[in-house]
Design an enzyme around this catalytic site. Structure first.
Site, PDB file in Angstrom:
ATOM      1  N   ARG A  20       0.755  -1.252  -0.113  1.00  0.00           N
ATOM      2  CA  ARG A  20       0.101   0.083  -0.111  1.00  0.00           C
ATOM      3  C   ARG A  20       0.887   1.277  -0.111  1.00  0.00           C
ATOM      4  NH1 ARG A  20      -0.590   4.596   2.612  1.00  0.00           N
ATOM      5  NH2 ARG A  20      -0.025   3.531   4.525  1.00  0.00           N
ATOM      6  N   ASP A  21       1.716   1.543   1.024  1.00  0.00           N
ATOM      7  CA  ASP A  21       2.336   2.700   1.175  1.00  0.00           C
ATOM      8  C   ASP A  21       3.487   2.680   0.151  1.00  0.00           C
ATOM      9  OD1 ASP A  21       2.951   5.137   2.071  1.00  0.00           O
ATOM     10  OD2 ASP A  21       3.333   4.674   4.279  1.00  0.00           O
ATOM     11  N   HIS A 216       4.994   4.517  12.715  1.00  0.00           N
ATOM     12  CA  HIS A 216       5.078   4.555  11.130  1.00  0.00           C
ATOM     13  C   HIS A 216       6.168   5.591  10.637  1.00  0.00           C
ATOM     14  CE1 HIS A 216       2.909   4.089   7.165  1.00  0.00           C
ATOM     15  NE2 HIS A 216       3.510   5.209   6.989  1.00  0.00           N
ATOM     16  N   HIS A 218       8.929   7.028   8.040  1.00  0.00           N
ATOM     17  CA  HIS A 218       9.591   7.165   6.746  1.00  0.00           C
ATOM     18  C   HIS A 218      11.203   7.498   6.873  1.00  0.00           C
ATOM     19  CE1 HIS A 218       5.935   6.746   3.903  1.00  0.00           C
ATOM     20  NE2 HIS A 218       5.420   6.974   5.206  1.00  0.00           N
ATOM     21  N   CYS A 249       4.418   9.002   0.166  1.00  0.00           N
ATOM     22  CA  CYS A 249       3.083   9.519   0.021  1.00  0.00           C
ATOM     23  C   CYS A 249       3.097  10.660  -1.257  1.00  0.00           C
ATOM     24  CB  CYS A 249       2.600  10.332   1.249  1.00  0.00           C
ATOM     25  SG  CYS A 249       0.857  10.948   1.434  1.00  0.00           S
ATOM     26  N   ASN A 258       9.382   4.161   3.258  1.00  0.00           N
ATOM     27  CA  ASN A 258       9.229   3.906   4.721  1.00  0.00           C
ATOM     28  C   ASN A 258      10.372   2.980   5.345  1.00  0.00           C
ATOM     29  OD1 ASN A 258       6.412   3.416   3.546  1.00  0.00           O
ATOM     30  ND2 ASN A 258       5.897   3.720   5.695  1.00  0.00           N
TER      31      ASN A 258
HETATM   32  P1  HMG Z   1     -13.397  14.439  -2.693  1.00  0.00           P
HETATM   33  O1  HMG Z   1     -12.993  14.825  -3.948  1.00  0.00           O
HETATM   34  O2  HMG Z   1     -13.252  15.582  -1.646  1.00  0.00           O
HETATM   35  O3  HMG Z   1     -14.381  13.629  -2.661  1.00  0.00           O
HETATM   36  O4  HMG Z   1     -12.082  13.680  -2.072  1.00  0.00           O
HETATM   37  P2  HMG Z   1     -16.044  13.699  -2.432  1.00  0.00           P
HETATM   38  O5  HMG Z   1     -16.475  13.026  -1.044  1.00  0.00           O
HETATM   39  O6  HMG Z   1     -16.564  14.999  -2.695  1.00  0.00           O
HETATM   40  O7  HMG Z   1     -16.402  12.633  -3.666  1.00  0.00           O
HETATM   41  C1  HMG Z   1     -16.094  13.302  -4.893  1.00  0.00           C
HETATM   42  C2  HMG Z   1     -16.352  11.946  -5.936  1.00  0.00           C
HETATM   43  O8  HMG Z   1     -15.452  10.960  -5.475  1.00  0.00           O
HETATM   44  C3  HMG Z   1     -17.580  11.199  -5.883  1.00  0.00           C
HETATM   45  O9  HMG Z   1     -17.970  10.730  -7.160  1.00  0.00           O
HETATM   46  C4  HMG Z   1     -17.581  10.006  -4.840  1.00  0.00           C
HETATM   47  O10 HMG Z   1     -18.185   8.781  -5.119  1.00  0.00           O
HETATM   48  C5  HMG Z   1     -16.023   9.542  -5.232  1.00  0.00           C
HETATM   49  P3  HMG Z   1     -18.866  11.404  -8.139  1.00  0.00           P
HETATM   50  O11 HMG Z   1     -20.212  11.684  -7.475  1.00  0.00           O
HETATM   51  O12 HMG Z   1     -18.140  12.664  -8.489  1.00  0.00           O
HETATM   52  O13 HMG Z   1     -18.834  10.500  -9.316  1.00  0.00           O
HETATM   53  N1  HMG Z   1     -15.274   9.058  -4.200  1.00  0.00           N
HETATM   54  C6  HMG Z   1     -14.697   7.680  -4.213  1.00  0.00           C
HETATM   55  N2  HMG Z   1     -14.588   6.908  -5.271  1.00  0.00           N
HETATM   56  C7  HMG Z   1     -13.882   5.908  -4.802  1.00  0.00           C
HETATM   57  N3  HMG Z   1     -13.501   5.551  -3.657  1.00  0.00           N
HETATM   58  C8  HMG Z   1     -13.520   6.378  -2.548  1.00  0.00           C
HETATM   59  C9  HMG Z   1     -14.211   7.639  -2.919  1.00  0.00           C
HETATM   60  N4  HMG Z   1     -14.613   8.709  -1.848  1.00  0.00           N
HETATM   61  C10 HMG Z   1     -15.297   9.487  -2.851  1.00  0.00           C
HETATM   62  N5  HMG Z   1     -13.147   6.156  -1.349  1.00  0.00           N
HETATM   63  C11 HMG Z   1     -11.171  11.704  -0.918  1.00  0.00           C
HETATM   64  C12 HMG Z   1     -12.041  13.115  -0.865  1.00  0.00           C
HETATM   65  C13 HMG Z   1     -10.757  11.375   0.695  1.00  0.00           C
HETATM   66  C14 HMG Z   1     -12.009  10.650  -1.434  1.00  0.00           C
HETATM   67  C15 HMG Z   1      -9.774  11.965  -1.626  1.00  0.00           C
HETATM   68  O14 HMG Z   1      -9.109  13.165  -0.893  1.00  0.00           O
HETATM   69  C16 HMG Z   1      -8.967  10.949  -1.484  1.00  0.00           C
HETATM   70  O15 HMG Z   1      -9.001   9.758  -2.127  1.00  0.00           O
HETATM   71  N6  HMG Z   1      -7.655  11.069  -0.811  1.00  0.00           N
HETATM   72  C17 HMG Z   1      -6.770   9.843  -0.689  1.00  0.00           C
HETATM   73  C18 HMG Z   1      -5.423  10.476  -0.576  1.00  0.00           C
HETATM   74  C19 HMG Z   1      -4.454   9.284  -0.477  1.00  0.00           C
HETATM   75  O16 HMG Z   1      -4.799   8.066  -0.646  1.00  0.00           O
HETATM   76  N7  HMG Z   1      -3.244   9.466   0.101  1.00  0.00           N
HETATM   77  C20 HMG Z   1      -2.288   8.557   0.453  1.00  0.00           C
HETATM   78  C21 HMG Z   1      -2.400   7.624   1.587  1.00  0.00           C
HETATM   79  S1  HMG Z   1      -2.253   8.633   3.078  1.00  0.00           S
HETATM   80  C22 HMG Z   1      -0.477   8.286   3.685  1.00  0.00           C
HETATM   81  O17 HMG Z   1      -0.112   7.701   2.495  1.00  0.00           O
HETATM   82  C23 HMG Z   1       0.018   8.349   4.964  1.00  0.00           C
HETATM   83  C24 HMG Z   1       0.123   7.392   5.689  1.00  0.00           C
HETATM   84  O18 HMG Z   1       1.106   6.195   5.074  1.00  0.00           O
HETATM   85  C25 HMG Z   1       0.769   7.551   7.301  1.00  0.00           C
HETATM   86  C26 HMG Z   1       1.875   8.632   6.998  1.00  0.00           C
HETATM   87  O19 HMG Z   1       2.958   8.075   6.121  1.00  0.00           O
HETATM   88  O20 HMG Z   1       1.851   9.569   7.682  1.00  0.00           O
HETATM   89  C27 HMG Z   1      -0.993   6.285   5.895  1.00  0.00           C
HETATM   90 MG    MG Z   2       3.282   6.527   5.042  1.00  0.00          MG
END
Ligand code: HMG
Ligand code: MG
Length: 310
Positions: A20-21, A216, A218, A249, A258
């Site tokens: 995933r990450d 966690h 990095h 990320c 990581n």
């Molecule tokens: P948004 O654009 O604000 O979403 O994104 P919305 O709620 O306004 O919805 C817009 C459209 O997206 C809608 O579709 C929803 O159905 C669809 P439409 O009606 O326009 O056709 N939608 C989705 N589709 C599929 N799956 C979903 C989903 N949600 C809404 N889950 C949202 C908000 C949270 C979805 C967006 O910002 C997003 O996907 N962000 C993810 C970013 C990400 O994955 N970052 C990396 C992970 S975090 C990380 O790596 C850190 C970590 O490792 C820890 C660390 O290192 O600190 C965990």
């Molecule tokens: Mg991470």
């Protein structure tokens, strides 16, 4: 040689985040069959918790747009056991996708800072919690186990150093929503050992013991392993790591790989702390994955053992 320090925990759980990450940040798209084999190999190497993918918006993270397909393949290969692989879900839409597949472990991911919450989730600090509240409530009602990540626990590329109290306050609220475990993320790898100790102690002072925490790290500044050692000494027993040190990320400038699982395993083995991982099998997996990605693993242990392999 093993030199056991009696002050350290007997055993730790490694929470593998490579698929995933690691893969969410790859420049090229990794074929779904390669991802499935990666997960299978990690399980075969003895990792009991492998975060497989992320049910986020495919436009936001195109590298993981095949999440449902991957979980389908893993269900074919692993059967029931595939349902125990944790996945990320940011909101109810993501949870619905996980529930449709019968998955049993989900992780929400919040931010300790306003800027990263906006960049990563398109929501501020308060409204991320409004998004998580029904997600966690429904997940718990359906019998799922929920982990909560807190990103930017040490520093933030836009806001600078992040006060410990701000991290504890965010963590507290995520636990109050019903999350079982907090994973404290050093998303951009700027933390150092005493800061880790201070953060774990601040959580303990707030009534949240190290048994509720995971760390966690990095490795942007090469501190991840030293930070893990500090966390271990402070009583934490769950550590996130990614095979071969893959990772980053896409929404955090300067987030690199990581903590490499192999580097963590080497440390734990030397300290006599049980982890259950077959290091040779893991190095073989990371070397195999590095060939598929077309570049060597950044892990020092992978490099050392791959060179000495017969
Ligand atoms: P948004 O654009 O604000 O979403 O994104 P919305 O709620 O306004 O919805 C817009 C459209 O997206 C809608 O579709 C929803 O159905 C669809 P439409 O009606 O326009 O056709 N939608 C989705 N589709 C599929 N799956 C979903 C989903 N949600 C809404 N889950 C949202 C908000 C949270 C979805 C967006 O910002 C997003 O996907 N962000 C993810 C970013 C990400 O994955 N970052 C990396 C992970 S975090 C990380 O790596 C850190 C970590 O490792 C820890 C660390 O290192 O600190 C965990
Ligand atoms: Mg991470």
């Amino acid at each position: 040689m093993v030199v056991r320090d009696p002050a350290l925990p007997q055993r730790v759980r490694i929470y593998e985040v490579g698929p995933r990450d690691g893969l969410q940040n790859e420049a090229s798209l990794v074929p779904v069959e390669v991802k499935a084999e990666f997960v299978r190999r990690l399980l075969d190497a003895g990792l009991t918790t492998v975060e497989a993918t992320s049910f986020v918006h495919p436009r936001w993270v195109p590298q993981l747009a095949d999440a449902a397909e991957l979980m389908g393949r893993l269900a074919d290969d692993l059967g029931e056991a595939s349902r125990d692989l944790p996945v990320l879900v940011p909101n109810e839409r993501g949870l619905d996708r996980a529930l449709e597949l019968g998955l049993r472990h989900v992780a929400i991911f919040g931010s300790a800072t306003e800027t990263f919450a906006r960049r990563n989730l398109n929501r501020g600090l308060e409204s991320q919690l409004e998004m998580f509240a029904p997600t966690v409530a429904r997940a718990r009602a359906a019998g799922l186990d929920v982990r909560a990540y807190v990103s930017m626990c040490f520093g933030d590329p836009w806001e600078g150093p992040v006060p410990v109290a701000q991290v504890v306050a965010t963590g507290r609220r995520l636990l109050d929503l019903g999350a079982g475990q907090l994973s404290l993320g050093d998303t951009i790898g700027v933390g150092t050992a005493a800061h880790v100790t201070a953060l774990v102690e601040a959580f303990a002072d707030a009534g949240i013991g190290p048994d509720r925490l995971a760390l966690h790290f990095h490795d942007t500044y090469g501190q991840a392993l030293a930070n893990a050692a500090a966390g271990l000494r402070a009583g934490v027993t769950t550590f996130d790591a990614s095979a071969g040190g893959l990772g980053g990320c896409p929404y955090a400038a300067s987030a690199t790989g990581n903590l490499a699982t192999e580097d963590l395993v080497w440390l734990l083995t030397g300290l006599g702390v049980e982890h259950g991982v077959d290091l040779d099998a893991l190095v073989g997996t990371s070397t195999w994955m590095a060939e598929r990605l077309g570049r060597p693993s950044p892990s020092a242990v992978v490099r050392a053992l791959a060179q000495s392999a017969p």
